[in-house]
Scaffold this motif. Structure first.
Motif, PDB file in Angstrom:
ATOM      1  N   ARG A 276       0.818  -1.218   0.000  1.00 11.87           N
ATOM      2  CA  ARG A 276       0.000   0.000   0.000  1.00 11.87           C
ATOM      3  C   ARG A 276       0.850   1.267   0.000  1.00 11.87           C
ATOM      4  O   ARG A 276       0.318   2.360  -0.027  1.00 11.87           O
ATOM      5  CB  ARG A 276      -0.852   0.045   1.281  1.00 11.87           C
ATOM      6  N   HIS A 277       2.167   1.140   0.124  1.00 13.91           N
ATOM      7  CA  HIS A 277       3.021   2.307   0.348  1.00 13.91           C
ATOM      8  C   HIS A 277       3.343   3.029  -0.962  1.00 13.91           C
ATOM      9  O   HIS A 277       3.710   2.391  -1.953  1.00 13.91           O
ATOM     10  CB  HIS A 277       4.308   1.866   1.044  1.00 13.91           C
ATOM     11  N   SER A 278       3.261   4.357  -0.939  1.00 12.27           N
ATOM     12  CA  SER A 278       3.423   5.134  -2.180  1.00 12.27           C
ATOM     13  C   SER A 278       4.841   5.056  -2.755  1.00 12.27           C
ATOM     14  O   SER A 278       5.035   5.222  -3.958  1.00 12.27           O
ATOM     15  CB  SER A 278       3.058   6.592  -1.919  1.00 12.27           C
ATOM     16  N   GLN A 279       5.845   4.799  -1.906  1.00 10.27           N
ATOM     17  CA  GLN A 279       7.228   4.741  -2.403  1.00 10.27           C
ATOM     18  C   GLN A 279       7.566   3.390  -3.054  1.00 10.27           C
ATOM     19  O   GLN A 279       8.627   3.231  -3.641  1.00 10.27           O
ATOM     20  CB  GLN A 279       8.225   4.949  -1.246  1.00 10.27           C
ATOM     21  N   ILE A 280       6.660   2.424  -2.872  1.00 10.50           N
ATOM     22  CA  ILE A 280       6.926   1.064  -3.360  1.00 10.50           C
ATOM     23  C   ILE A 280       6.108   0.827  -4.625  1.00 10.50           C
ATOM     24  O   ILE A 280       4.885   0.954  -4.604  1.00 10.50           O
ATOM     25  CB  ILE A 280       6.507   0.015  -2.293  1.00 10.50           C
ATOM     26  N   SER A 281       6.787   0.484  -5.727  1.00  9.16           N
ATOM     27  CA  SER A 281       6.030   0.247  -6.958  1.00  9.16           C
ATOM     28  C   SER A 281       5.560  -1.202  -7.039  1.00  9.16           C
ATOM     29  O   SER A 281       4.561  -1.510  -7.682  1.00  9.16           O
ATOM     30  CB  SER A 281       6.863   0.610  -8.184  1.00  9.16           C
ATOM     31  N   GLN A 282       6.269  -2.117  -6.402  1.00  3.30           N
ATOM     32  CA  GLN A 282       5.863  -3.529  -6.430  1.00  3.30           C
ATOM     33  C   GLN A 282       6.446  -4.283  -5.241  1.00  3.30           C
ATOM     34  O   GLN A 282       7.599  -4.069  -4.875  1.00  3.30           O
ATOM     35  CB  GLN A 282       6.356  -4.182  -7.740  1.00  3.30           C
ATOM     36  N   VAL A 283       5.631  -5.147  -4.662  1.00  3.19           N
ATOM     37  CA  VAL A 283       6.125  -6.058  -3.624  1.00  3.19           C
ATOM     38  C   VAL A 283       6.124  -7.460  -4.217  1.00  3.19           C
ATOM     39  O   VAL A 283       5.109  -7.912  -4.758  1.00  3.19           O
ATOM     40  CB  VAL A 283       5.230  -6.033  -2.365  1.00  3.19           C
ATOM     41  N   LEU A 284       7.264  -8.131  -4.144  1.00  8.36           N
ATOM     42  CA  LEU A 284       7.369  -9.494  -4.657  1.00  8.36           C
ATOM     43  C   LEU A 284       7.329 -10.443  -3.464  1.00  8.36           C
ATOM     44  O   LEU A 284       8.321 -10.581  -2.736  1.00  8.36           O
ATOM     45  CB  LEU A 284       8.670  -9.667  -5.440  1.00  8.36           C
TER      46      LEU A 284
END
Ligand SMILES: *Cc1c(COP(=O)(O)O)cnc(C)c1O
Length: 390
Positions: A276-284
């Motif tokens: 959900r974090h704006s600085q993260i474009s993708q969580v693998l």
């Protein structure tokens, strides 16, 4: 634990007892650490308990090997001085000059380096392919059958999930052996031999040891001929685990199930929050429904493990800054210990893959979620991410 109880006992019970009966001489509950290089003989070549020299055999190492074999559901296991030494012994047991090896195109950088540099000089051909794509796999096999197919799942560092059973079927139909590097999952979460793999390799440095205090590796197999070849390599090339290393790893194994439960629970929570974090474009993270391998992982694994990677919206600069900006998460290579670690694979663990088909994205940060309190872990990560905004 007596023989008759070994077969049906659960994983947690076997991790604590197999190979680890109380010492018959003193009753010591923990098997002794046999720091000895050699063994007194009762007559010329009359061995008291089958031991003559500690490269060939050592009771502490045997205890670890018995435990690992039991946990992987293998006939035999062999332990080595490092994960790469285990890989090397397996490769030498199977390959002959001229053979082809197929490696997934997302794998531990050291495995790629071993095959692409050391083994290339001995006439081994390395090809890489996306092993999540059945057509890519079929086309390599149709071109020339590899002697060995090497799968990692989940992969390091992209957490890709490969269908072990599907690759095993394709490999066996073509006459190839399937090896699975089970370091990320551990046998508590995934048992590759049950899905058709011929050999399992481990860096026991990671979750098996679990406390970042020992380097080691292991191979587990069912086929008796392959086991004999491995035993021969282990003794003849000699990259065995030292007794103290074997003892520490055995100590780690006892709590493997508990640790994997907590690693998995903490990582699942962190993955959900970071998504959900704006600085993260993708969580693998294979536990997320957004992960392309989620359903396969849910079938193939008991839980989704303690490793995750994130890609930063701010690119490589932000990725480096996150890796250098945490406090509880220590900036370090390796993984699988009780303490949380963070790293920048592009320039650290996977630097040797730069410029190759295994190069990793430069906006990627890999996180080994430890078993500290998850709120403390989250606070540390979100604080470091907030600092990127400034
Ligand atoms: C660390 C690691 C290895 C190599 O093991 P060492 O103990 O460092 O030699 C192999 N495979 C994977 C997936 C690893 O993470």
């Amino acid at each position: 634990m007596s023989e008759q109880h070994e077969a049906p006992a659960a994983f947690e019970t076997r991790a604590i007892h197999v190979g680890q009966a109380p010492d018959p001489t003193t009753g010591a509950v923990i098997p002794p650490l046999y720091l000895t290089s050699t063994y007194a003989q009762d007559g010329v070549a009359k061995l008291r308990a089958g031991y003559d020299y500690s490269r060939s055999g050592n009771p502490t190492r045997d205890a670890l090997q018995a435990a690992i074999a039991s946990l992987e559901g293998a006939g035999r296991a062999f332990s080595f001085a490092s994960g790469l030494a285990a890989e090397d012994a397996l490769l030498r047991s199977v390959l002959r000059p001229g053979d082809r090896v197929l490696l997934g195109n997302d794998a531990y950088g050291g495995t790629y380096r071993l095959l692409s540099t050391v083994y290339r000089n001995w006439g081994i051909e390395l090809v890489t392919a996306d092993l999540t794509d059945p057509e890519a796999l079929a086309s390599v096999i149709a071109d020339r059958v590899p002697a060995l197919i090497w799968v990692e799942t989940p992969t390091n560092p992209l957490l890709t999930i490969v269908d072990i059973s599907a690759v095993a079927h394709a490999a066996h139909a073509a006459g190839a052996l399937l090896v699975v590097d089970n370091t990320f999952a551990t046998p508590y979460l995934q048992r590759p031999l049950d899905w058709g793999a011929d050999a399992v390799v481990h860096s026991t440095t990671k979750y098996f040891g679990g406390h970042s205090d020992v380097v080691g590796g292991a191979v587990a197999v069912n086929d008796p001929e392959l086991a004999d070849a491995l035993a021969f390599q282990q003794n003849s090339a000699g990259a065995v685990s030292a007794p103290f290393d074997a003892w520490l790893t055995l100590r780690g194994l006892k709590t493997l199930a508990l640790r994997m439960e907590r690693h998995s629970a903490n990582a699942a929570r962190i993955a959900t929050e970071l998504e959900r974090h704006s600085q993260i474009s993708q969580v693998l993270y294979p536990g997320l429904e957004s992960h392309p391998g989620h359903e396969l992982a849910a079938r193939q694994m008991r839980a989704f493990g303690g490793m995750l990677s994130v890609r930063l919206a701010g690119g490589p600069k932000a990725a480096r800054a996150l890796a250098e900006g945490t406090h509880l998460f220590t900036l370090a290579e390796s993984l699988g210990g009780v303490e949380s670690l963070i790293e920048y694979p592009y320039a650290m663990t996977h630097a040797s893959a730069q410029g190759s088909s295994l190069e990793v994205p430069d906006d990627l940060v890999r996180i080994s979620v430890g078993i500290e309190d998850v709120e403390d872990q989250l606070l540390d990560l979100t604080s470091a991410l907030s600092a990127l905004e400034g």
